[in-house]
Design an enzyme around this catalytic site. Structure first.
Site, PDB file in Angstrom:
ATOM      1  N   THR A 125       8.891  -2.373   4.347  1.00  0.00           N
ATOM      2  CA  THR A 125       7.729  -3.407   4.426  1.00  0.00           C
ATOM      3  C   THR A 125       8.352  -4.564   3.703  1.00  0.00           C
ATOM      4  O   THR A 125       8.864  -4.458   2.182  1.00  0.00           O
ATOM      5  CB  THR A 125       6.194  -3.436   4.201  1.00  0.00           C
ATOM      6  OG1 THR A 125       5.277  -3.785   4.184  1.00  0.00           O
ATOM      7  CG2 THR A 125       5.872  -2.356   2.708  1.00  0.00           C
ATOM      8  N   ASP A 126       8.143  -5.898   3.475  1.00  0.00           N
ATOM      9  CA  ASP A 126       8.026  -6.836   2.539  1.00  0.00           C
ATOM     10  C   ASP A 126       6.891  -7.027   1.720  1.00  0.00           C
ATOM     11  O   ASP A 126       8.035  -7.211   0.412  1.00  0.00           O
ATOM     12  CB  ASP A 126       8.419  -8.066   3.325  1.00  0.00           C
ATOM     13  CG  ASP A 126       7.327  -8.377   3.324  1.00  0.00           C
ATOM     14  OD1 ASP A 126       5.477  -7.672   3.710  1.00  0.00           O
ATOM     15  OD2 ASP A 126       6.925  -9.808   4.228  1.00  0.00           O
ATOM     16  N   GLU A 127       6.200  -6.029   1.163  1.00  0.00           N
ATOM     17  CA  GLU A 127       5.110  -6.203   0.572  1.00  0.00           C
ATOM     18  C   GLU A 127       5.337  -5.168  -1.086  1.00  0.00           C
ATOM     19  O   GLU A 127       5.219  -5.929  -1.957  1.00  0.00           O
ATOM     20  CB  GLU A 127       4.210  -5.566   0.847  1.00  0.00           C
ATOM     21  CG  GLU A 127       3.961  -5.838   1.954  1.00  0.00           C
ATOM     22  CD  GLU A 127       2.188  -5.790   2.017  1.00  0.00           C
ATOM     23  OE1 GLU A 127       1.353  -5.251   1.180  1.00  0.00           O
ATOM     24  OE2 GLU A 127       1.441  -5.675   2.786  1.00  0.00           O
ATOM     25  N   TYR A 150      -0.851   0.500  -1.548  1.00  0.00           N
ATOM     26  CA  TYR A 150       0.007   0.664  -0.301  1.00  0.00           C
ATOM     27  C   TYR A 150       1.165   0.109  -0.652  1.00  0.00           C
ATOM     28  O   TYR A 150       2.038   1.034  -0.609  1.00  0.00           O
ATOM     29  CB  TYR A 150      -0.400  -0.086   0.581  1.00  0.00           C
ATOM     30  CG  TYR A 150       0.409  -0.747   1.524  1.00  0.00           C
ATOM     31  CD1 TYR A 150       0.835   0.551   2.781  1.00  0.00           C
ATOM     32  CD2 TYR A 150       1.247  -1.430   1.559  1.00  0.00           C
ATOM     33  CE1 TYR A 150       1.805   0.434   3.313  1.00  0.00           C
ATOM     34  CE2 TYR A 150       2.112  -1.864   3.101  1.00  0.00           C
ATOM     35  CZ  TYR A 150       2.148  -1.199   3.892  1.00  0.00           C
ATOM     36  OH  TYR A 150       3.198  -1.169   5.071  1.00  0.00           O
ATOM     37  N   LYS A 154       5.034   2.365  -0.866  1.00  0.00           N
ATOM     38  CA  LYS A 154       5.806   2.424   0.144  1.00  0.00           C
ATOM     39  C   LYS A 154       7.432   2.027  -0.465  1.00  0.00           C
ATOM     40  O   LYS A 154       8.578   2.457  -0.158  1.00  0.00           O
ATOM     41  CB  LYS A 154       5.765   1.279   1.400  1.00  0.00           C
ATOM     42  CG  LYS A 154       5.323   0.760   2.734  1.00  0.00           C
ATOM     43  CD  LYS A 154       4.856   2.004   3.615  1.00  0.00           C
ATOM     44  CE  LYS A 154       5.931   1.742   4.477  1.00  0.00           C
ATOM     45  NZ  LYS A 154       5.909   3.130   5.467  1.00  0.00           N
TER      46      LYS A 154
HETATM   47  P1  NAD Z   1      -0.657   2.111  12.137  1.00  0.00           P
HETATM   48  O1  NAD Z   1      -1.534   2.152  10.822  1.00  0.00           O
HETATM   49  O2  NAD Z   1      -0.671   1.579  13.080  1.00  0.00           O
HETATM   50  O3  NAD Z   1       0.030   3.371  12.299  1.00  0.00           O
HETATM   51  C1  NAD Z   1       0.328   4.118  11.878  1.00  0.00           C
HETATM   52  C2  NAD Z   1       0.490   5.539  12.346  1.00  0.00           C
HETATM   53  O4  NAD Z   1       0.752   6.967  11.701  1.00  0.00           O
HETATM   54  C3  NAD Z   1      -0.715   6.369  13.244  1.00  0.00           C
HETATM   55  O5  NAD Z   1      -0.693   6.340  14.620  1.00  0.00           O
HETATM   56  C4  NAD Z   1      -1.173   7.393  12.480  1.00  0.00           C
HETATM   57  O6  NAD Z   1      -1.836   8.498  12.961  1.00  0.00           O
HETATM   58  C5  NAD Z   1       0.160   8.563  11.844  1.00  0.00           C
HETATM   59  N1  NAD Z   1       0.168   8.826  10.701  1.00  0.00           N
HETATM   60  C6  NAD Z   1      -0.170   8.689   9.591  1.00  0.00           C
HETATM   61  N2  NAD Z   1       0.022   9.620   8.747  1.00  0.00           N
HETATM   62  C7  NAD Z   1      -0.061  10.900   9.027  1.00  0.00           C
HETATM   63  C8  NAD Z   1       0.437  11.666   8.833  1.00  0.00           C
HETATM   64  N3  NAD Z   1      -0.046  12.442   7.278  1.00  0.00           N
HETATM   65  N4  NAD Z   1       1.385  12.179   9.749  1.00  0.00           N
HETATM   66  C9  NAD Z   1       1.956  12.384  10.982  1.00  0.00           C
HETATM   67  N5  NAD Z   1       1.792  10.762  11.258  1.00  0.00           N
HETATM   68  C10 NAD Z   1       0.893  10.023  10.353  1.00  0.00           C
HETATM   69  O7  NAD Z   1       0.493   1.371  11.442  1.00  0.00           O
HETATM   70  P2  NAD Z   1       1.919   0.400  11.892  1.00  0.00           P
HETATM   71  O8  NAD Z   1       1.187  -0.909  11.652  1.00  0.00           O
HETATM   72  O9  NAD Z   1       2.233   0.598  13.171  1.00  0.00           O
HETATM   73  O10 NAD Z   1       3.049   0.763  11.001  1.00  0.00           O
HETATM   74  C11 NAD Z   1       3.764   1.739  10.848  1.00  0.00           C
HETATM   75  C12 NAD Z   1       5.112   1.704  10.353  1.00  0.00           C
HETATM   76  O11 NAD Z   1       5.452   0.112   9.622  1.00  0.00           O
HETATM   77  C13 NAD Z   1       4.251   1.874   8.500  1.00  0.00           C
HETATM   78  O12 NAD Z   1       5.442   2.659   7.561  1.00  0.00           O
HETATM   79  C14 NAD Z   1       3.799   0.764   7.513  1.00  0.00           C
HETATM   80  O13 NAD Z   1       4.214   0.630   6.110  1.00  0.00           O
HETATM   81  C15 NAD Z   1       5.418  -0.140   8.881  1.00  0.00           C
HETATM   82  N6  NAD Z   1       5.547  -1.732   8.898  1.00  0.00           N
HETATM   83  C16 NAD Z   1       4.045  -1.688   8.761  1.00  0.00           C
HETATM   84  C17 NAD Z   1       3.626  -3.423   9.314  1.00  0.00           C
HETATM   85  C18 NAD Z   1       2.465  -4.378  10.307  1.00  0.00           C
HETATM   86  O14 NAD Z   1       2.428  -5.693   9.756  1.00  0.00           O
HETATM   87  N7  NAD Z   1       2.181  -3.614  10.462  1.00  0.00           N
HETATM   88  C19 NAD Z   1       4.667  -4.238   8.167  1.00  0.00           C
HETATM   89  C20 NAD Z   1       5.957  -3.734   7.990  1.00  0.00           C
HETATM   90  C21 NAD Z   1       6.485  -2.553   7.794  1.00  0.00           C
HETATM   91  O1  TDX Z   2     -10.368  -9.672   6.606  1.00  0.00           O
HETATM   92  C1  TDX Z   2      -9.148 -10.450   6.244  1.00  0.00           C
HETATM   93  N1  TDX Z   2      -9.625 -11.591   5.418  1.00  0.00           N
HETATM   94  C2  TDX Z   2      -8.185 -11.731   4.696  1.00  0.00           C
HETATM   95  O2  TDX Z   2      -8.171 -12.653   4.955  1.00  0.00           O
HETATM   96  C3  TDX Z   2      -7.755  -9.350   6.343  1.00  0.00           C
HETATM   97  C4  TDX Z   2      -8.312  -7.921   6.505  1.00  0.00           C
HETATM   98  C5  TDX Z   2      -6.687  -9.570   5.550  1.00  0.00           C
HETATM   99  N2  TDX Z   2      -6.968 -11.225   4.817  1.00  0.00           N
HETATM  100  C6  TDX Z   2      -5.344 -12.170   3.936  1.00  0.00           C
HETATM  101  C7  TDX Z   2      -5.438 -10.465   3.527  1.00  0.00           C
HETATM  102  C8  TDX Z   2      -3.263 -11.209   3.700  1.00  0.00           C
HETATM  103  O3  TDX Z   2      -3.681 -12.828   2.834  1.00  0.00           O
HETATM  104  O4  TDX Z   2      -4.851 -11.906   5.547  1.00  0.00           O
HETATM  105  C9  TDX Z   2      -3.384 -11.627   5.092  1.00  0.00           C
HETATM  106  C10 TDX Z   2      -3.177 -10.573   6.118  1.00  0.00           C
HETATM  107  O5  TDX Z   2      -3.589  -9.305   5.681  1.00  0.00           O
HETATM  108  P1  TDX Z   2      -3.206  -7.780   5.879  1.00  0.00           P
HETATM  109  O6  TDX Z   2      -3.870  -8.289   7.899  1.00  0.00           O
HETATM  110  O7  TDX Z   2      -4.448  -7.367   5.703  1.00  0.00           O
HETATM  111  O8  TDX Z   2      -1.833  -7.485   6.179  1.00  0.00           O
HETATM  112  P2  TDX Z   2      -1.208  -7.618   4.543  1.00  0.00           P
HETATM  113  O9  TDX Z   2      -1.731  -7.154   3.447  1.00  0.00           O
HETATM  114  O10 TDX Z   2       0.114  -8.492   4.537  1.00  0.00           O
HETATM  115  O11 TDX Z   2       0.553  -5.999   5.313  1.00  0.00           O
HETATM  116  C11 TDX Z   2       0.619  -6.213   6.156  1.00  0.00           C
HETATM  117  O12 TDX Z   2       1.500  -6.922   5.950  1.00  0.00           O
HETATM  118  C12 TDX Z   2       3.162  -5.760   5.101  1.00  0.00           C
HETATM  119  C13 TDX Z   2       0.586  -5.273   6.568  1.00  0.00           C
HETATM  120  O13 TDX Z   2      -1.371  -4.705   7.165  1.00  0.00           O
HETATM  121  C14 TDX Z   2       1.371  -3.891   6.153  1.00  0.00           C
HETATM  122  O14 TDX Z   2       1.578  -2.247   6.922  1.00  0.00           O
HETATM  123  C15 TDX Z   2       2.640  -4.401   6.182  1.00  0.00           C
HETATM  124  O15 TDX Z   2       3.149  -3.565   5.369  1.00  0.00           O
END
Ligand code: NAD
Ligand code: TDX
Length: 340
Positions: A125-127, A150, A154
């Site tokens: 992730t970019d975080e 988190y 990562k």
């Molecule tokens: P998500 O929370 O929707 O899904 C995570 C999945 O992993 C779930 O199906 C969960 O059951 C499984 N899981 C969790 N712990 C586990 C374990 N111990 N063993 C096996 N399975 C397990 O997450 P997402 O948003 O789909 O993110 C997927 C990946 O992408 C993550 O690595 C996250 O860090 C990365 N990522 C997410 C975002 C975003 O915006 N959502 C952005 C950049 C990177």
């Molecule tokens: O209720 C809310 N109110 C609010 O203002 C929530 C849930 C979020 N926010 C803000 C926080 C952040 O500035 O919105 C922005 C986005 O929040 P999230 O959706 O929680 O994402 P972020 O914290 O940016 O992290 C996400 O991007 C990178 C994903 O959750 C991560 O999994 C990914 O790695």
């Protein structure tokens, strides 16, 4: 080609599996997923009967299980999505984050090293770069300054994965994507939470002043970039994946309210997230140059498609919002005060 996908029942992993099985007839996938609160096999109903798909329920921290899976079903590559993925949950309860994101990644890397897997794509992730001051955009050499449990987990797992390339020559590729949105996203993240609250006429809790900036990437664009990195990325390299769409949160919320026909009276500015990163911004020049990938879905189209999906899938939303979700919502939002 045989792939082990971890976390394939989550938001991005399930989009990746649907995309790959739908477009690539020579690929078979084994999905290893623990089915935490975020894992949902409903996301994969359309591939459940596909002979090129199989599912194993299990924990990536379980060394014996991971080794057994890879022994019984040898793979060419591992695409590692499984993670505890939500910042607010990582603040409320950091332990599972470190267990899955660090120990789980370690377990997979060890198994991959022993079995000489040909490719290990670590989805990050970019975080990990932390908050980026204007007017900069982080390239892959930008310092890592993670702010939340988190993002620290990562960053740690990214470095661990890269160390397996340097030390053991495990063919690791790391991708770092910006904020994803799209269908099937668990309604704890900003966009699906705001869409589902707006559709139900509930308040929209905006943290702080709503001016934190995120770069939005449509989930299918992210999945296409992961495929490109899997096929063409160089071993031991990191690839940023951005959506080229930077927006302050309040603007995203206003667009959602407009598109759902709701008024701005639903907006509540509430107590900020501790350690809240102000701005994320990525340069994706490297993956574009080396693989030819670029994001295809403009935010205006992606958000319309996403809202339409949530409107048409009210049953899915109701099921994921029942039970545990209610406890989480009360815990995370119950004590937040309205600040203006
Ligand atoms: P998500 O929370 O929707 O899904 C995570 C999945 O992993 C779930 O199906 C969960 O059951 C499984 N899981 C969790 N712990 C586990 C374990 N111990 N063993 C096996 N399975 C397990 O997450 P997402 O948003 O789909 O993110 C997927 C990946 O992408 C993550 O690595 C996250 O860090 C990365 N990522 C997410 C975002 C975003 O915006 N959502 C952005 C950049 C990177
Ligand atoms: O209720 C809310 N109110 C609010 O203002 C929530 C849930 C979020 N926010 C803000 C926080 C952040 O500035 O919105 C922005 C986005 O929040 P999230 O959706 O929680 O994402 P972020 O914290 O940016 O992290 C996400 O991007 C990178 C994903 O959750 C991560 O999994 C990914 O790695």
């Amino acid at each position: 080609m045989r792939l082990l996908v971890t976390g394939g029942a989550g938001f991005i992993g399930s989009a990746f599996i649907r995309l790959v099985l739908g477009t690539n007839p020579s690929v078979s996938i084994l999905n290893l997923d623990k089915l935490t609160y975020a894992g949902n096999l409903e996301n994969l109903e359309c591939v459940a009967g596909n002979p090129r798909y199989r599912f194993v329920r299990g924990d990536i921290c379980d060394t014996a299980l991971v080794n057994r899976v890879l022994e019984e079903w040898p793979v060419d590559a591992i695409v590692h999505f499984a993670a505890e993925s939500h910042v607010d949950r990582s603040i409320l309860s950091p332990e599972p984050v470190f267990e899955t994101n660090l120990r789980g990644t370690f377990t997979l890397l060890e198994a991959a090293r022993r079995r000489r897997v040909q490719r290990f794509l670590h989805v990050s992730t970019d975080e990990v770069y932390g908050s980026i001051p204007e007017p900069y955009a982080a390239d892959e050499s930008y310092p890592l300054r993670p702010a939340s449990p988190y993002s620290a987990s990562k960053a740690g797992s990214d470095l661990l994965a890269l160390s397996y390339f340097t030390t053991y020559r495990l063919p690791v590729v790391v991708t770092r994507a910006s904020n994803n949105y799209g269908p099937y996203q668990f309604p704890e993240k900003l966009i699906p939470l705001m869409i589902s609250n707006a559709l139900e006429g509930k308040p929209l809790p905006v943290y702080g002043d709503g001016m934190n900036v995120r770069d939005w990437l449509y989930v299918d664009d992210h999945c296409r970039a992961i495929l490109a990195a899997l096929e063409k990325g160089r071993e031991g390299e990191v690839y940023n994946i951005g959506g080229n769409c930077s927006l302050p949160n309040i603007e995203v919320v206003r667009k959602i309210l407009k598109a759902t026909g709701r008024g701005e009276d639903l907006i509540r500015f509430v107590t900020d997230r501790p350690g809240h990163d102000r701005r994320y911004a990525l340069s994706s020049e490297k993956i574009m140059r080396e693989t030819g990938w670029s994001p295809q879905v403009a935010f205006e189209n992606g958000i319309q498609q996403t809202i339409a999906w949530y409107q048409e899938n009210a049953g899915w939303v109701a099921r994921v919002k029942s039970g545990e979700y209610q406890n989480y919502y009360a815990l995370n939002y119950g004590s937040r005060e309205e600040i203006r």
